[in-house]
Design an enzyme around this catalytic site. Structure first.
Site, short mmCIF file in Angstrom:
data_model
loop_
_atom_site.label_atom_id
_atom_site.label_comp_id
_atom_site.label_asym_id
_atom_site.label_seq_id
_atom_site.Cartn_x
_atom_site.Cartn_y
_atom_site.Cartn_z
CB SER A 263 -0.88 0.02 1.24
OG SER A 263 -0.08 0.29 2.38
CE LYS A 264 -0.27 8.53 -0.25
NZ LYS A 264 1.00 8.88 0.34
NE ARG A 265 -2.08 3.64 6.08
CZ ARG A 265 -2.82 2.64 6.52
NH1 ARG A 265 -2.40 1.85 7.49
NH2 ARG A 265 -4.02 2.41 6.00
N GLY A 267 4.95 2.36 1.35
CA GLY A 267 5.93 3.16 0.64
C GLY A 267 6.38 4.35 1.48
CG ASP A 268 3.64 7.50 2.34
OD1 ASP A 268 4.22 7.68 1.24
OD2 ASP A 268 2.45 7.79 2.54
#
Ligand code: GLU
Length: 511
Positions: A263-265, A267-268
């Protein structure tokens, strides 16, 4: 496989930036089309107006342009089966929903959202989950329970309704997936999905099936998250009397630890992009990083992505798009999820960076140099880039590895000084300066030969001398072959750096 000309499609909904999982789906479709001399279609599925995000369609197209994934037909290209944006095809879906009512495969449902919410709540209180299914539909307000006259009246009075699929009772649906093989589901666990909404728009299911049929799609290659919809889709094809395409559901892209969907999270949290291009959310202004802006080459990005869930069946790891098109086949797509590996992504970028010729790399390096007020037209920049490219993964890292070619060190790395500036370094470097000052031919080979002969003659430690020398020229324990560096900066600058270093570092006292 059937023998019709291969037609595949990528059918994103423009609800935000495209996740790299979506890019991989598009890539596999593209490769499949190329491999079989087929057609690749880009269709925009924008029937859910509530989820529409401005700029998302443009983003998708730009992302594919960057990756080099070409469409043959679709929103930007046109073609014989357009329009390719579902909102522009709106008028043609109602007839298909009505056709299913006529044939007894669908029905009108007049339950209001409030009524359904009330029932849902009641179910929750009894710790049950409500689904509009083959059992529940018998108690609800629809054309299966109401009389023909009541239905005619409700329709006549413009009462809002939706059209639902009439799921067969207790039937085993047998499906064939190119990747998963045979899959079976009993219809008693499925619900009567809405096909047509009260706002006059089709849902994803109806529009997707109708369009795949109308656009003569032969193979549906899409993410695993659509597998639960497959029984409904298979039953819809059957209800229409249309030949179903071949289905292939691709494995998920997983977090680096393999636990769940990437998920994008993630990646962050771990510091890598999950989108091909940078994206600025039009509402919140939040910026999400992209592979392009992070300095990845499209060919590295594509190569990395292609191998997340597919393998060529041999040891090869590097593929151009053309080579991938040759090698790709669905039977080498794995069933299990593919873990994302950031180091591997960087490694691919390194490979493509090193493979670029020095002139091209120098050109990519130009903006960085200009920002540092360095004349980017200097003739030895391609050579310099060539000396350091093995040490970097990204163009943006070239400066760190080459700054000492352009200016003298501003400081000397304290750790290196502590370790490498020894009690006799001052005297040895003073002597070395004299040796270098005598050399006229300042080529790398000649200085190396002369300096090494001097070291041997005096029986100095090769490592100790070279480390101290590097510290004075570079300011730290890094960089390519030292004699290559001094050949580039020249005799005068070399001697000046030695002078300055001697002055600043001074003589180390014996303890
Ligand atoms: N519009 C769907 C999506 O956003 C398409 C799924 C499919 O390929 O059938 O992924």
């Amino acid at each position: 496989m059937n023998d019709k000309p291969v037609r595949v499609r990528f059918a994103p909904s423009p609800t935000g930036p495209l996740h790299i999982g979506g890019v991989r789906t598009a890539l596999y479709n593209y490769l499949f089309a190329r491999k079989h001399g087929g057609t690749f279609i880009l269709r925009i599925e924008d029937t859910d107006q509530n989820r529409f995000v401005p700029g998302a369609e443009e983003y998708i197209i730009e992302a594919f342009n960057w990756c080099g994934i070409d469409f043959d037909e679709g929103v930007t290209k046109g073609g014989d089966y357009g329009p390719y944006r579902q909102s522009e095809r709106k008028e043609m879906y109602r007839q298909y929903a009505e056709q299913l009512i006529q044939s007894g495969h669908a029905y009108y449902a007049f339950d209001t959202p409030e009524e359904l919410n009330r029932i849902r709540k009641q179910f929750e209180e009894e710790k049950k989950t409500f689904t509009y299914d083959t059992v529940q539909r018998k108690q609800l307000r629809n054309s299966l329970t109401l009389s023909e006259q009541e239905v005619t009246e409700l329709l006549h009075n413009d009462t809002p309704y939706v059209i639902r699929f009439k799921m067969p009772e207790e039937r085993t649906v047998v499906m064939n997936d190119e990747i998963r093989g045979r899959v079976e589901v009993n219809t008693k666990v499925l619900d009567d999905k809405i096909l047509f909404k009260s706002d006059g728009m089709p849902t994803y299911h109806l529009a997707n099936i109708a369009d795949d049929h109308l656009m003569k799609v032969t193979h549906v290659i899409r993410g695993e998250e659509w597998l639960p919809s497959l029984p409904l889709h298979v039953l819809l094809y059957e209800a229409f009397g249309w030949e179903a395409p071949v289905f292939a559901h691709l494995p998920l892209l997983l977090k680096p630890d393999g636990k769940g969907k990437l998920s994008k999270r993630d990646g962050d949290r771990l510091g890598f992009p999950v989108f091909p291009l940078q994206w600025t959310d039009p509402k919140s202004g939040e910026v999400s990083r992209g592979y392009r802006e992070d300095g990845y080459f499209p060919e590295a990005f594509i190569n990395m992505l292609a191998l997340l869930g597919w393998n060529p069946g041999d040891e090869r790891e590097f593929f151009t798009l053309e080579e991938l098109s040759e090698a790709f086949s669905l039977d080498k797509v794995s069933k299990s999820g593919a873990r994302f590996d950031q180091d591997k992504a960087k490694w691919f970028n390194h490979h493509y960076l090193v493979g670029k010729n020095n002139e091209e790399l120098a050109e990519l390096f130009r903006p960085v140099l200009e920002e540092k007020n360095i004349d980017a037209g200097q003739k030895d920049i391609p050579y310099i880039v060539g000396l350091v490219k093995e040490r970097v993964n990204f163009v943006s890292e070239l400066w760190e590895q080459s700054c000492f070619f352009f200016s003298a060190p501003e400081s000397y790395d304290p750790k290196t000084v502590k370790k490498r500036w020894k009690t006799n370094s001052f005297d040895q470097m003073t002597e070395l300066k004299e040796v270098l000052a005598q050399i006229d031919d300042f080529t790398s080979e000649n200085t190396e030969q002369t300096v090494k002969a001097w070291i041997e003659k005096n029986e100095y430690g090769m490592g100790a001398v070279m480390n101290a020398f590097r510290l004075l020229i570079v300011g730290a324990a890094k960089g390519p072959h030292l004699f290559d560096i001094i050949a580039v900066i020249g005799k005068e600058e070399t001697l000046a750096r030695i002078d300055r270093g001697l002055e600043i570092l001074g003589k180390k006292e014996t303890v």
